[in-house]
Design an enzyme around this catalytic site. Structure first.
Site, PDB file in Angstrom:
ATOM      1  N   ASP A  67      -5.325  10.146 -12.214  1.00  0.00           N
ATOM      2  CA  ASP A  67      -5.811   9.325 -13.322  1.00  0.00           C
ATOM      3  C   ASP A  67      -5.043   8.019 -13.473  1.00  0.00           C
ATOM      4  O   ASP A  67      -3.998   7.814 -12.856  1.00  0.00           O
ATOM      5  CB  ASP A  67      -5.774  10.124 -14.638  1.00  0.00           C
ATOM      6  CG  ASP A  67      -4.504  10.961 -14.798  1.00  0.00           C
ATOM      7  OD1 ASP A  67      -3.508  10.660 -14.104  1.00  0.00           O
ATOM      8  OD2 ASP A  67      -4.507  11.905 -15.595  1.00  0.00           O
ATOM      9  N   ASN A 136      -2.841  20.581 -25.276  1.00  0.00           N
ATOM     10  CA  ASN A 136      -4.189  21.037 -25.656  1.00  0.00           C
ATOM     11  C   ASN A 136      -4.965  21.560 -24.447  1.00  0.00           C
ATOM     12  O   ASN A 136      -6.171  21.745 -24.517  1.00  0.00           O
ATOM     13  CB  ASN A 136      -4.968  19.895 -26.331  1.00  0.00           C
ATOM     14  CG  ASN A 136      -5.167  18.693 -25.409  1.00  0.00           C
ATOM     15  OD1 ASN A 136      -4.745  18.716 -24.246  1.00  0.00           O
ATOM     16  ND2 ASN A 136      -5.789  17.651 -25.913  1.00  0.00           N
ATOM     17  N   HIS A 138      -5.302  20.001 -21.514  1.00  0.00           N
ATOM     18  CA  HIS A 138      -5.941  19.038 -20.614  1.00  0.00           C
ATOM     19  C   HIS A 138      -5.311  19.076 -19.230  1.00  0.00           C
ATOM     20  O   HIS A 138      -4.127  19.353 -19.073  1.00  0.00           O
ATOM     21  CB  HIS A 138      -5.988  17.621 -21.210  1.00  0.00           C
ATOM     22  CG  HIS A 138      -4.693  16.896 -21.304  1.00  0.00           C
ATOM     23  ND1 HIS A 138      -4.214  16.361 -22.477  1.00  0.00           N
ATOM     24  CD2 HIS A 138      -3.765  16.584 -20.378  1.00  0.00           C
ATOM     25  CE1 HIS A 138      -3.057  15.761 -22.258  1.00  0.00           C
ATOM     26  NE2 HIS A 138      -2.759  15.885 -20.984  1.00  0.00           N
ATOM     27  N   GLU A 143     -10.008  16.094 -21.451  1.00  0.00           N
ATOM     28  CA  GLU A 143      -9.668  16.634 -22.760  1.00  0.00           C
ATOM     29  C   GLU A 143     -10.578  17.826 -23.102  1.00  0.00           C
ATOM     30  O   GLU A 143     -11.616  18.020 -22.459  1.00  0.00           O
ATOM     31  CB  GLU A 143      -9.825  15.539 -23.823  1.00  0.00           C
ATOM     32  CG  GLU A 143      -8.954  14.305 -23.604  1.00  0.00           C
ATOM     33  CD  GLU A 143      -7.481  14.524 -23.933  1.00  0.00           C
ATOM     34  OE1 GLU A 143      -7.043  15.673 -24.128  1.00  0.00           O
ATOM     35  OE2 GLU A 143      -6.754  13.515 -23.992  1.00  0.00           O
TER      36      GLU A 143
HETATM   37  C1  F6R Z   1      -0.927  12.989 -15.541  1.00  0.00           C
HETATM   38  C2  F6R Z   1      -1.884  13.946 -16.037  1.00  0.00           C
HETATM   39  C3  F6R Z   1      -1.693  14.701 -17.301  1.00  0.00           C
HETATM   40  C4  F6R Z   1      -0.297  15.309 -17.448  1.00  0.00           C
HETATM   41  C5  F6R Z   1      -0.151  16.046 -18.784  1.00  0.00           C
HETATM   42  C6  F6R Z   1       1.245  16.583 -18.979  1.00  0.00           C
HETATM   43  O1  F6R Z   1      -1.388  12.395 -14.330  1.00  0.00           O
HETATM   44  O2  F6R Z   1      -2.879  14.090 -15.411  1.00  0.00           O
HETATM   45  O3  F6R Z   1      -2.652  15.730 -17.366  1.00  0.00           O
HETATM   46  O4  F6R Z   1      -0.064  16.187 -16.380  1.00  0.00           O
HETATM   47  O5  F6R Z   1      -0.454  15.167 -19.825  1.00  0.00           O
HETATM   48  O6  F6R Z   1       2.124  15.513 -19.096  1.00  0.00           O
HETATM   49  P1  F6R Z   1       3.714  15.721 -19.111  1.00  0.00           P
HETATM   50  O7  F6R Z   1       4.082  16.181 -17.732  1.00  0.00           O
HETATM   51  O8  F6R Z   1       4.268  14.354 -19.402  1.00  0.00           O
HETATM   52  O9  F6R Z   1       4.007  16.738 -20.152  1.00  0.00           O
END
Ligand code: F6R
Length: 242
Positions: A67, A136, A138, A143
């Site tokens: 992403d 959550n 994701h 989401e």
């Molecule tokens: C990042 C991504 C997100 C993160 C998630 C957890 O490329 O796709 O899904 O993996 O938000 O983020 P952290 O590791 O910062 O807790």
């Protein structure tokens, strides 16, 4: 889903990196799907350490990230392109042209989604996809409520996700409201998936992933539909799982 329980963040990072290194050595031209965020930073540091010490080469490796924020240019220090260059790519012998992220500054986002999805197809799918997980549930920026059939698409970021990511920005208002992300179906096309989780903030999400229903309300539950997923998580993230 296989679960590897680790003592702490360092242990999680080392175990995940070692799995990846073993696969890269077996298949030096593989396509790696990569994630940003705090969780994989330790894995990237281990890959760099191994590259320097043992010479594992990335010359034939292709990477494709999950992403990117919309509205940030690749040179913006909050862009995921900047993150990947500084946390990993700049320290390996990987060819810049073989590293791919969605272009969050593209003029036509619809075309950019199509280009990215075609790129995944041209690479004949991702051999190994690394994932983090949001509180959550994701994965990527998919989401709650995202269709399990989704392909690369533009998303409005949940307020909770913008708040969680505000730590990288000066002000919460600076966190982009939209992102471009691989869809859940794009992620599930990967041959193998490793999901990382560390810390008590992820404990509820990991509990729900393991014991909860497979349901679009909880995007990570789609991983239960995939035959080759390994969760590598530390004691704190697994504290609600027996
Ligand atoms: C990042 C991504 C997100 C993160 C998630 C957890 O490329 O796709 O899904 O993996 O938000 O983020 P952290 O590791 O910062 O807790």
């Amino acid at each position: 889903m296989k679960i590897i329980r680790t003592a702490n963040y360092e242990d999680m990072s080392q175990k995940a990196a070692q799995l990846m290194i073993d696969k890269i050595r077996q298949q030096p031209d593989m396509t790696l799907g990569l994630a940003t965020g705090s969780t994989p930073k330790g894995v990237y540091a281990e890959l760099i350490k191994d590259h320097n010490k043992n010479g594992t080469s990335y010359k034939k490796i292709t990477t494709i990230n999950l992403d990117e924020y919309i509205g940030l240019t690749p040179s913006d220090h909050n862009s995921y392109r900047h993150f990947m260059n500084s946390e990993l790519f700049d320290h390996l012998d990987i060819l810049a042209e073989n590293t791919h992220l969605p272009n969050g500054a593209a003029e036509d986002m619809f075309k950019e989604c199509e280009r990215y999805e075609q790129l995944i197809k041209d690479l004949v799918d991702i051999d190994l996809q690394l994932l983090g997980i949001g509180r959550n549930g994701h994965i990527g920026f998919n989401e709650p409520g995202t269709s399990f059939k989704s392909r690369t698409h533009v998303v409005d970021l949940a307020e909770s996700t913008r708040k969680a990511n505000a730590r990288f920005f000066n002000f919460i208002e600076d966190v982009p409201a939209q992102a471009i992300t691989m869809g859940i179906a794009s992620i599930l096309d990967s041959r193998e998936i490793i999901l990382l989780a560390s810390g008590s903030a992820k404990a509820e999400a990991i509990k729900q992933l393991i014991y909860g229903e497979t349901n679009e309300k909880f995007p990570a539950s789609a991983l239960k539909l995939h035959p080759n997923v390994t969760i590598i998580a530390d004691e704190e993230a697994l504290s609600l799982v027996n």
